[in-house]
Design a protein around this motif. Structure first.
Motif, PDB file in Angstrom:
ATOM      1  N   MET A 103       7.274  11.655 -10.149  1.00 33.72           N
ATOM      2  CA  MET A 103       7.185  13.017  -9.626  1.00 33.72           C
ATOM      3  C   MET A 103       6.438  13.091  -8.291  1.00 33.72           C
ATOM      4  N   ASN A 104       6.434  12.003  -7.526  1.00 36.51           N
ATOM      5  CA  ASN A 104       5.857  11.987  -6.181  1.00 36.51           C
ATOM      6  C   ASN A 104       6.984  12.077  -5.159  1.00 36.51           C
ATOM      7  N   VAL A 105       6.640  12.466  -3.938  1.00 35.38           N
ATOM      8  CA  VAL A 105       7.625  12.479  -2.866  1.00 35.38           C
ATOM      9  C   VAL A 105       7.961  11.031  -2.536  1.00 35.38           C
ATOM     10  N   LEU A 106       9.262  10.720  -2.517  1.00 35.39           N
ATOM     11  CA  LEU A 106       9.662   9.358  -2.185  1.00 35.39           C
ATOM     12  C   LEU A 106      11.077   9.340  -1.672  1.00 35.39           C
TER      13      LEU A 106
ATOM     14  N   PRO B  83       0.820  -1.222   0.000  1.00 36.90           N
ATOM     15  CA  PRO B  83       0.000   0.000   0.000  1.00 36.90           C
ATOM     16  C   PRO B  83       0.851   1.269   0.000  1.00 36.90           C
ATOM     17  N   PRO B  84       0.259   2.394  -0.425  1.00 38.55           N
ATOM     18  CA  PRO B  84       0.983   3.671  -0.388  1.00 38.55           C
ATOM     19  C   PRO B  84       1.529   3.956   1.012  1.00 38.55           C
ATOM     20  N   LEU B  85       2.651   4.632   1.045  1.00 35.71           N
ATOM     21  CA  LEU B  85       3.357   5.049   2.257  1.00 35.71           C
ATOM     22  C   LEU B  85       4.045   3.905   2.986  1.00 35.71           C
ATOM     23  N   GLN B  86       4.074   2.704   2.408  1.00 37.79           N
ATOM     24  CA  GLN B  86       4.851   1.593   2.969  1.00 37.79           C
ATOM     25  C   GLN B  86       6.089   1.383   2.104  1.00 37.79           C
TER      26      GLN B  86
END
Length: 90
Positions: free
Chosen positions: A77-80, A20-23
């Motif tokens: 282009m996302n924060v990562l 999932p996102p943010l993992q």
């Protein structure tokens, strides 16, 4: 063709193994270089995303003159963040 784990514009991932996102996502990638080298030589990529096989000996371009396989890290282009990136020769 361009989703998580794809070899962009070459081969989609065999399964959607994304967490999932943010993992944190984990990749293990093995690249086998060709023994015989000519203009049509390809390297073979086997990849695991979060422990699931998403590619098995998928052919990718191989630069025979420089003996190089190019790899890239996706971002969209996302924060990562990236951590623990290792490259080892066997």
């Amino acid at each position: 063709w361009n989703e998580c784990g794809a070899i962009y514009k070459k081969a989609p991932a065999k399964v959607n193994a994304a967490a999932p996102p943010l993992q944190w996502q984990t990749y293990d990638v093995e690249i086998i270089l060709p023994e015989e080298v000519d203009d049509k030589s390809m390297a073979l990529v086997t990849a695991y995303l979060n422990g699931q096989a998403i590619h098995h000996e998928t052919p990718v371009p191989y630069n025979r003159h420089d003996r190089v396989v190019e790899i890239g890290l996706q971002d969209h282009m996302n924060v990562l963040q990236y951590r623990n990136i290792w490259v080892r020769e066997f």
